[in-house]
Write an enzyme that holds these catalytic residues in place. Sequence first.
Site, PDB file in Angstrom:
ATOM      1  N   GLN A 195      -7.142   1.278   3.966  1.00  0.00           N
ATOM      2  CA  GLN A 195      -7.892   0.391   4.848  1.00  0.00           C
ATOM      3  C   GLN A 195      -7.318  -1.025   4.891  1.00  0.00           C
ATOM      4  O   GLN A 195      -7.907  -1.912   5.503  1.00  0.00           O
ATOM      5  CB  GLN A 195      -9.359   0.356   4.415  1.00  0.00           C
ATOM      6  CG  GLN A 195     -10.056   1.701   4.568  1.00  0.00           C
ATOM      7  CD  GLN A 195     -11.459   1.714   3.998  1.00  0.00           C
ATOM      8  OE1 GLN A 195     -11.933   0.732   3.432  1.00  0.00           O
ATOM      9  NE2 GLN A 195     -12.136   2.851   4.133  1.00  0.00           N
ATOM     10  N   HIS A 206     -12.011  -0.869   1.170  1.00  0.00           N
ATOM     11  CA  HIS A 206     -13.071  -1.887   1.177  1.00  0.00           C
ATOM     12  C   HIS A 206     -12.557  -3.308   0.963  1.00  0.00           C
ATOM     13  O   HIS A 206     -12.865  -3.950  -0.029  1.00  0.00           O
ATOM     14  CB  HIS A 206     -14.146  -1.545   0.140  1.00  0.00           C
ATOM     15  CG  HIS A 206     -14.918  -0.310   0.460  1.00  0.00           C
ATOM     16  ND1 HIS A 206     -16.096   0.012  -0.169  1.00  0.00           N
ATOM     17  CD2 HIS A 206     -14.697   0.692   1.344  1.00  0.00           C
ATOM     18  CE1 HIS A 206     -16.551   1.157   0.313  1.00  0.00           C
ATOM     19  NE2 HIS A 206     -15.700   1.589   1.238  1.00  0.00           N
ATOM     20  N   GLU A 256     -25.509  -1.064   7.582  1.00  0.00           N
ATOM     21  CA  GLU A 256     -26.518  -2.111   7.737  1.00  0.00           C
ATOM     22  C   GLU A 256     -26.117  -3.169   8.756  1.00  0.00           C
ATOM     23  O   GLU A 256     -24.948  -3.528   8.877  1.00  0.00           O
ATOM     24  CB  GLU A 256     -26.758  -2.811   6.396  1.00  0.00           C
ATOM     25  CG  GLU A 256     -27.353  -1.916   5.325  1.00  0.00           C
ATOM     26  CD  GLU A 256     -27.632  -2.651   4.016  1.00  0.00           C
ATOM     27  OE1 GLU A 256     -28.105  -1.998   3.074  1.00  0.00           O
ATOM     28  OE2 GLU A 256     -27.389  -3.879   3.940  1.00  0.00           O
ATOM     29  N   TYR A 308     -20.953  10.132  -1.213  1.00  0.00           N
ATOM     30  CA  TYR A 308     -20.326  11.110  -0.323  1.00  0.00           C
ATOM     31  C   TYR A 308     -20.487  12.533  -0.837  1.00  0.00           C
ATOM     32  O   TYR A 308     -20.381  13.494  -0.072  1.00  0.00           O
ATOM     33  CB  TYR A 308     -18.849  10.761  -0.128  1.00  0.00           C
ATOM     34  CG  TYR A 308     -18.651   9.457   0.613  1.00  0.00           C
ATOM     35  CD1 TYR A 308     -19.099   9.309   1.922  1.00  0.00           C
ATOM     36  CD2 TYR A 308     -18.043   8.375   0.004  1.00  0.00           C
ATOM     37  CE1 TYR A 308     -18.943   8.112   2.602  1.00  0.00           C
ATOM     38  CE2 TYR A 308     -17.872   7.172   0.666  1.00  0.00           C
ATOM     39  CZ  TYR A 308     -18.326   7.050   1.974  1.00  0.00           C
ATOM     40  OH  TYR A 308     -18.164   5.862   2.631  1.00  0.00           O
ATOM     41  N   TYR A 348     -28.156  -9.083  -0.848  1.00  0.00           N
ATOM     42  CA  TYR A 348     -28.388  -7.999   0.103  1.00  0.00           C
ATOM     43  C   TYR A 348     -28.348  -6.615  -0.530  1.00  0.00           C
ATOM     44  O   TYR A 348     -28.351  -5.610   0.176  1.00  0.00           O
ATOM     45  CB  TYR A 348     -27.429  -8.155   1.297  1.00  0.00           C
ATOM     46  CG  TYR A 348     -27.884  -9.350   2.123  1.00  0.00           C
ATOM     47  CD1 TYR A 348     -28.748  -9.197   3.186  1.00  0.00           C
ATOM     48  CD2 TYR A 348     -27.538 -10.651   1.746  1.00  0.00           C
ATOM     49  CE1 TYR A 348     -29.228 -10.291   3.893  1.00  0.00           C
ATOM     50  CE2 TYR A 348     -28.021 -11.749   2.436  1.00  0.00           C
ATOM     51  CZ  TYR A 348     -28.868 -11.561   3.511  1.00  0.00           C
ATOM     52  OH  TYR A 348     -29.368 -12.650   4.190  1.00  0.00           O
TER      53      TYR A 348
END
Length: 397
Positions: free
Chosen positions: A110, A174, A270, A291, A280
Amino acid sequence: MITACDSTTSKEAQSSQTADSTYAPVETKAPNSDYKPAFEGQTRIGGVKTSTPYEVKVLSEGLNRPWGMAVLPDGRLLITEKAGNLRIATADGTLSEPITGVPEVNSDGQGGLLGVTIDPAFESNRMIYWAFSQNTPTGTLTAVGKGKLADDEKKIENAQVIYQATPAHKSKLHYGGRVLFDHDGYLYVSTGERSDTVTRPQAQYLNSGLGKVLRITTDGQPAPGNPFEGNSEARPEIYSYGHRNVQGLALHPVTGDLWEAEFGPMGGDEINRIQAGKNYGWPTITYGLEYSGKKVGDSLQQKEGMEQPVYYYDPVLSPSGMTFFEGNSIPEWENNLFVGGLSSTHIARLVIKDNKVVGEESLLADEGERFRDVKQGKDGALYAITDGGKLYRIGKK
């Protein structure tokens, strides 16, 4: 190539009697979990449909894994490509040659050259800022760079790294990676918690740069007035924490509030309205599952001292870049939030009133594309880029 949206070809769309009508929720698949929302309308809100005729054009199919966009003062688009290049796209979709001069990125997984934004004084200083995944001796991390776009637009001059979200970690996942200027000239930066169970708890740590929304100066220093300023146990650049992987940041055009979109695991994506110093919740509370299908942690969805999402998805939207729509060229879109969906392969239009989602529409769902970023151009239209290399324009007919 021009494709007609459902909403531009139906009789209903040609009518201007009402801006919106409420339909069944757009999500019809079964959720992954049996978790209950904390309040009515927190998920699977009623659907809406755009009545104003609009058209969708594919301006280009020549981008190479684009990730982020910024709108230049003349209306052209500055676009990052994951492998480490910048490109400029004109209004008709013509692409520049790759712009060189960006420091080396790690584009595995990513990672890569991620979000980009321009200085509020770009017309005079030509400065741009970007997030990227950087190699270090102990792993990779999310970093922020800045540099000057050369007058000939072929290279970035005097590129330098101004911030590193430490600690580094050996992971391909991430990174977060959005950058956005606030109204005071400071930069919001989003980071991820790097996915692994060993780093995941650091989203809750105030001495870590992982799983955060940060607020820094253009020199990479903590912005003045940040919520943990003067707290010796916290990093002063932290603006909010308890995030999993924030890939969407946008300022509400009326309130000026910061909103974000972040990935949950299996379910639990979210949409949050970010307030300074708030927690949060990840990984302590979540509406998603591992997963594997197992529950996350103690399987909590609510906990005192932790913020509830304004809206969540189960199954996932896989939210990436997002923007609020300004102006009334398409009246019912004014102040709506548009979020690019990756695995969901559509753009989510969210109608927001009093900081709550009151309607949702799926746009471009027939295109089958992973929408990586969405921005509103100087002409009032929306522009979107996809992992498949396409650049779209979505505007009034």
